[in-house]
Design a protein around this motif. Structure first.
Motif, short mmCIF file in Angstrom:
data_model
loop_
_atom_site.label_atom_id
_atom_site.label_comp_id
_atom_site.label_asym_id
_atom_site.label_seq_id
_atom_site.Cartn_x
_atom_site.Cartn_y
_atom_site.Cartn_z
N MET A 64 -23.43 20.02 50.30
CA MET A 64 -24.80 20.20 49.75
C MET A 64 -25.41 21.42 50.24
N GLU A 65 -25.88 22.24 49.12
CA GLU A 65 -26.05 23.65 49.32
C GLU A 65 -27.62 23.63 50.49
N ILE A 66 -27.62 24.81 51.27
CA ILE A 66 -28.82 24.77 52.07
C ILE A 66 -30.23 24.52 51.31
N LYS A 67 -30.15 25.12 50.05
CA LYS A 67 -31.26 24.90 49.34
C LYS A 67 -31.84 23.44 48.75
N ASP A 68 -30.89 22.63 48.80
CA ASP A 68 -31.29 21.17 48.46
C ASP A 68 -31.47 20.52 49.93
N GLN A 69 -31.24 21.05 51.00
CA GLN A 69 -31.66 20.33 52.21
C GLN A 69 -32.73 20.20 52.63
N VAL A 70 -33.31 19.18 53.37
CA VAL A 70 -34.60 19.07 54.08
C VAL A 70 -34.17 19.08 55.57
N VAL A 71 -34.84 20.10 56.22
CA VAL A 71 -34.34 20.74 57.71
C VAL A 71 -35.52 20.28 58.65
N LEU A 72 -35.16 19.85 59.70
CA LEU A 72 -36.17 19.74 60.87
C LEU A 72 -35.69 20.64 62.02
N VAL A 73 -36.35 21.41 62.36
CA VAL A 73 -36.12 22.20 63.59
C VAL A 73 -37.29 21.84 64.59
N THR A 74 -36.87 21.40 65.86
CA THR A 74 -37.60 21.01 66.86
C THR A 74 -38.03 22.46 67.43
N GLY A 75 -39.37 22.35 68.02
CA GLY A 75 -39.71 23.57 68.80
C GLY A 75 -39.79 24.65 68.02
N ALA A 76 -40.34 24.73 66.79
CA ALA A 76 -40.28 25.74 65.74
C ALA A 76 -41.37 26.58 65.74
N SER A 77 -42.41 26.51 66.73
CA SER A 77 -43.76 27.27 66.18
C SER A 77 -43.54 28.69 66.80
N ARG A 78 -42.45 28.87 67.67
CA ARG A 78 -42.31 30.42 68.26
C ARG A 78 -40.96 30.60 68.42
N GLY A 79 -40.53 31.81 68.77
CA GLY A 79 -39.37 32.18 69.53
C GLY A 79 -38.01 31.92 68.57
N LEU A 80 -37.06 31.53 69.02
CA LEU A 80 -35.82 31.20 68.29
C LEU A 80 -36.14 30.10 67.21
N GLY A 81 -37.01 28.87 67.61
CA GLY A 81 -36.94 27.99 66.82
C GLY A 81 -37.69 28.53 65.56
N ALA A 82 -38.72 29.39 65.65
CA ALA A 82 -39.26 30.12 64.58
C ALA A 82 -38.51 30.67 63.64
N GLU A 83 -37.64 31.61 64.32
CA GLU A 83 -36.77 32.12 63.41
C GLU A 83 -35.79 31.47 62.73
N ILE A 84 -35.19 30.32 63.42
CA ILE A 84 -34.23 29.22 62.56
C ILE A 84 -34.97 28.36 61.37
N ALA A 85 -36.40 28.28 61.67
CA ALA A 85 -37.00 27.86 60.51
C ALA A 85 -37.21 28.64 59.47
N LYS A 86 -37.36 29.87 59.77
CA LYS A 86 -37.56 30.80 58.76
C LYS A 86 -36.38 31.30 58.06
N ALA A 87 -35.22 31.21 58.68
CA ALA A 87 -33.95 31.66 58.14
C ALA A 87 -33.53 30.43 56.94
N PHE A 88 -33.89 29.29 57.58
CA PHE A 88 -33.66 28.18 56.40
C PHE A 88 -34.57 28.27 55.20
N GLY A 89 -35.93 28.71 55.60
CA GLY A 89 -36.65 28.88 54.49
C GLY A 89 -36.45 29.72 53.61
#
Length: 253
Positions: free
Chosen positions: A1-26
């Motif tokens: 499944m391509e990333i664009k078709d995924q539904v991704v949960l990132v825990t602790g995503a309000s700041r720091g590394l989690g925020a960067e991971i969430a934005k990368a998927f976005g």
């Protein structure tokens, strides 16, 4: 499944590394759940920066019922089960080498906090995701670890032990869940420049890491986030139960 078709949960995503991971998927077009515990405003800002394919959802990841409710809310919002989970949240810990507890002062309660934040929380998200991933015959679980397990240059006893246990959890789950098309892997960074957790680290420590690293620089949250994307992408479809150290070559595992 391509990333664009995924539904991704990132825990602790309000700041720091989690925020960067969430934005990368976005950035890659995924629908993203920005999980947070207390920092609602920051989580909303992260979600808004991604766009209308992201939502911020509050949940204490050490509480099984709250995690189950978060998954239900995400599936209802996006009309699809969560396909990808990034267990990133860091519970009650800062990288402060000067004021850390030593072998004489560390308490079991400190270990318990980190074991719950690493293993218990990952168990909750894995169990909540299992049914939907099995139904789709596709799932990606990516746990965030640390190179301090391989090279504990700073003996953060509780944190290092919690992440070491998470490696065992990763490999055990990979063995069982593979039959359902679910891969379970870990990405382990070094000290990142800079997150909220590493903000109290003296500049001298960052300079020492830079001098000791083959790439002669300190890894950034964005660079580690890109490695997380690999484990969610089709390119990693034959990889499970692995721990990828992303620290510029400081630790070669």
């Amino acid at each position: 499944m391509e990333i664009k078709d995924q539904v991704v949960l990132v825990t602790g995503a309000s700041r720091g590394l989690g925020a960067e991971i969430a934005k990368a998927f976005g950035r890659e077009g995924a629908r993203v759940i920005v999980n947070y515990y207390q920092s609602e405003q920051k989580a909303q800002e992260v979600a808004q920066s991604i766009g209308d394919h992201a939502i911020a959802v509050q949940a204490d990841i050490t509480d099984k019922e709250q995690v189950q409710n978060m998954f239900g809310q995400a599936e209802q919002h996006f009309g699809q089960a969560v396909t990808t989970v990034v267990n990133n949240a860091l519970v009650n810990f800062k990288f402060d080498a000067v004021n850390k507890k030593d072998a004489k002062t560390i308490a079991w309660e400190d270990y318990d906090t980190q074991l719950e934040g690493s293993v218990k929380a990952s168990l909750h998200t894995t169990q909540a995701a299992h049914e939907g991933m099995s139904r789709l015959k596709f799932g990606r679980i990516i746990n965030i670890g640390t190179n301090l397990v391989q090279n504990p240059v700073v003996p953060y006893h509780d944190y290092n032990t919690g992440k070491a246990a998470l490696i065992g959890f990763t490999r055990s789950m990979a063995r069982e869940l593979g039959v359902n098309g679910i891969t379970v892997n870990m990405v382990s960074g070094g000290l990142l420049q800079t997150t909220d957790a590493s903000a109290s680290t003296p500049d001298e420590v960052f300079e020492l890491i830079k001098e000791s690293t083959p790439l002669q620089r300190v890894t950034t949250p964005g660079e580690l986030a890109d490695a997380v994307l690999f484990f969610a992408s089709p390119w990693s479809r034959a990889v499970t139960g692995q721990n990828l150290v992303v620290d510029g070559g400081l630790v070669m595992d």
